[in-house]
Design a protein around this motif. Sequence first.
Motif, PDB file in Angstrom:
ATOM      1  N   TYR A 102       0.492  12.269   0.600  1.00  0.00           N
ATOM      2  CA  TYR A 102      -0.023  13.386   1.377  1.00  0.00           C
ATOM      3  C   TYR A 102       0.657  14.681   0.910  1.00  0.00           C
ATOM      4  O   TYR A 102       1.807  14.670   0.491  1.00  0.00           O
ATOM      5  N   LEU A 126       4.533  13.983   0.610  1.00  0.00           N
ATOM      6  CA  LEU A 126       5.006  12.840   1.374  1.00  0.00           C
ATOM      7  C   LEU A 126       4.347  11.568   0.889  1.00  0.00           C
ATOM      8  O   LEU A 126       3.146  11.528   0.637  1.00  0.00           O
ATOM      9  N   PHE A 143      -4.491  14.253   2.995  1.00  0.00           N
ATOM     10  CA  PHE A 143      -4.438  12.997   2.249  1.00  0.00           C
ATOM     11  C   PHE A 143      -4.804  13.232   0.793  1.00  0.00           C
ATOM     12  O   PHE A 143      -5.808  13.885   0.488  1.00  0.00           O
ATOM     13  N   SER A 201       2.667   0.906   3.627  1.00  0.00           N
ATOM     14  CA  SER A 201       2.272  -0.022   4.676  1.00  0.00           C
ATOM     15  C   SER A 201       2.089  -1.400   4.065  1.00  0.00           C
ATOM     16  O   SER A 201       1.953  -1.550   2.853  1.00  0.00           O
ATOM     17  N   PHE A 236      -2.326   7.571  16.221  1.00  0.00           N
ATOM     18  CA  PHE A 236      -0.885   7.595  15.976  1.00  0.00           C
ATOM     19  C   PHE A 236      -0.300   8.950  16.396  1.00  0.00           C
ATOM     20  O   PHE A 236      -0.980   9.973  16.338  1.00  0.00           O
ATOM     21  N   ALA A 261     -11.212   1.776   6.790  1.00  0.00           N
ATOM     22  CA  ALA A 261     -11.294   2.986   5.956  1.00  0.00           C
ATOM     23  C   ALA A 261     -10.037   3.134   5.128  1.00  0.00           C
ATOM     24  O   ALA A 261      -9.649   4.245   4.785  1.00  0.00           O
ATOM     25  N   TYR A 309       3.209  11.017  15.240  1.00  0.00           N
ATOM     26  CA  TYR A 309       4.382  11.083  14.389  1.00  0.00           C
ATOM     27  C   TYR A 309       5.202  12.317  14.779  1.00  0.00           C
ATOM     28  O   TYR A 309       4.654  13.316  15.245  1.00  0.00           O
ATOM     29  N   ASN A 326      -8.504   4.846  -2.054  1.00  0.00           N
ATOM     30  CA  ASN A 326      -9.119   6.020  -1.420  1.00  0.00           C
ATOM     31  C   ASN A 326      -8.600   7.258  -2.117  1.00  0.00           C
ATOM     32  O   ASN A 326      -7.485   7.263  -2.649  1.00  0.00           O
ATOM     33  N   SER A 342       0.464   5.509   0.056  1.00  0.00           N
ATOM     34  CA  SER A 342      -0.409   6.681   0.193  1.00  0.00           C
ATOM     35  C   SER A 342       0.400   7.948  -0.046  1.00  0.00           C
ATOM     36  O   SER A 342       1.608   7.964   0.221  1.00  0.00           O
ATOM     37  N   SER A 353       0.846  -1.200   0.000  1.00  0.00           N
ATOM     38  CA  SER A 353       0.000   0.000   0.000  1.00  0.00           C
ATOM     39  C   SER A 353       0.876   1.242   0.000  1.00  0.00           C
ATOM     40  O   SER A 353       1.841   1.324   0.766  1.00  0.00           O
ATOM     41  N   GLU A 365      -4.576   6.811  -2.027  1.00  0.00           N
ATOM     42  CA  GLU A 365      -3.920   5.576  -1.626  1.00  0.00           C
ATOM     43  C   GLU A 365      -4.054   4.557  -2.744  1.00  0.00           C
ATOM     44  O   GLU A 365      -5.119   4.435  -3.370  1.00  0.00           O
ATOM     45  N   GLN A 374       1.464   3.171   8.703  1.00  0.00           N
ATOM     46  CA  GLN A 374       2.159   3.815   7.597  1.00  0.00           C
ATOM     47  C   GLN A 374       3.522   4.344   8.010  1.00  0.00           C
ATOM     48  O   GLN A 374       3.683   4.927   9.074  1.00  0.00           O
ATOM     49  N   ASN A 425      -6.165   3.398   4.230  1.00  0.00           N
ATOM     50  CA  ASN A 425      -5.047   3.996   4.939  1.00  0.00           C
ATOM     51  C   ASN A 425      -5.077   5.503   4.935  1.00  0.00           C
ATOM     52  O   ASN A 425      -4.054   6.150   4.909  1.00  0.00           O
ATOM     53  N   MET A 426      -6.237   6.084   4.960  1.00  0.00           N
ATOM     54  CA  MET A 426      -6.322   7.520   4.998  1.00  0.00           C
ATOM     55  C   MET A 426      -6.144   7.998   6.435  1.00  0.00           C
ATOM     56  O   MET A 426      -6.981   7.720   7.308  1.00  0.00           O
ATOM     57  N   LEU A 427      -5.063   8.702   6.679  1.00  0.00           N
ATOM     58  CA  LEU A 427      -4.827   9.306   7.980  1.00  0.00           C
ATOM     59  C   LEU A 427      -5.366  10.732   7.976  1.00  0.00           C
ATOM     60  O   LEU A 427      -5.161  11.472   7.015  1.00  0.00           O
TER      61      LEU A 427
END
Lengths: 116, 114
Positions: A35, A90, A45, A94, B34, B98, B36, A56, A33, A31, A48, A105, B100-102
Amino acid sequence: KAGVTQTPRYLIKTRGQQVTLSCSPISGHRSVSWYQQTPGQGLQFLFEYFSETQRNKGNFPGRFSGRQFSNSRSEMNVSTLELGDSALYLCASSLSSTVGEQGTQYFGPGTRLTVL
Amino acid sequence: AQSVTQLGSHVSVSEGALVLLRCNYSSSVPPYLFWYVQYPNQGLQLLLKYTTGATLVKGINGFEAEFKKSETSFHLTKPSAHMSDAAEYFCAVRRNNAGNMLTFGGGTRLMVKP
């Protein structure tokens, strides 16, 4: 194990141009993603990808697109660049897309894009 | 929609003092949580995470965080600040199932005074 790598690290473009950013995930991670980080909007975001499919998508215009290859590497493309696209982009990888621990992630160092 | 609030965009502590960075989330279902850390000109490094199980989570560099469902909080603490802790800290949430949307908070810049 090598971490997430992103190329290039720095990029300067002019308005109207397009740009492609690259991301190589941690070995075994499927995976990826993306950002965008800006001083005004913070971390947002973009999208993904998992097994070459977009899973997503964030609230960004269609000028922002991406893809993932069979080796899990991913590229992000921004067309018709605007001044507001200047940001740190970025990439995070994952193991999987959905399940608990496997969805954690890990981020790369980012690509700093400046649009003049 | 989920949101994450980090109280205090800047926090200053003396070296050796307690570090407390606050994070509150809005979610009807407990999400994954999380923290970071981001050093200048670098990406995000995972400090710690809460997925399931024990609500007190220990991370790297002496940091820990406690998930409090009743308060919808996930505050980050460290007993004794070190100069090398100066950085920006981000709290993030991810909903179950959902992808991996953070969703990130606005970040807290930690300054450590000698």
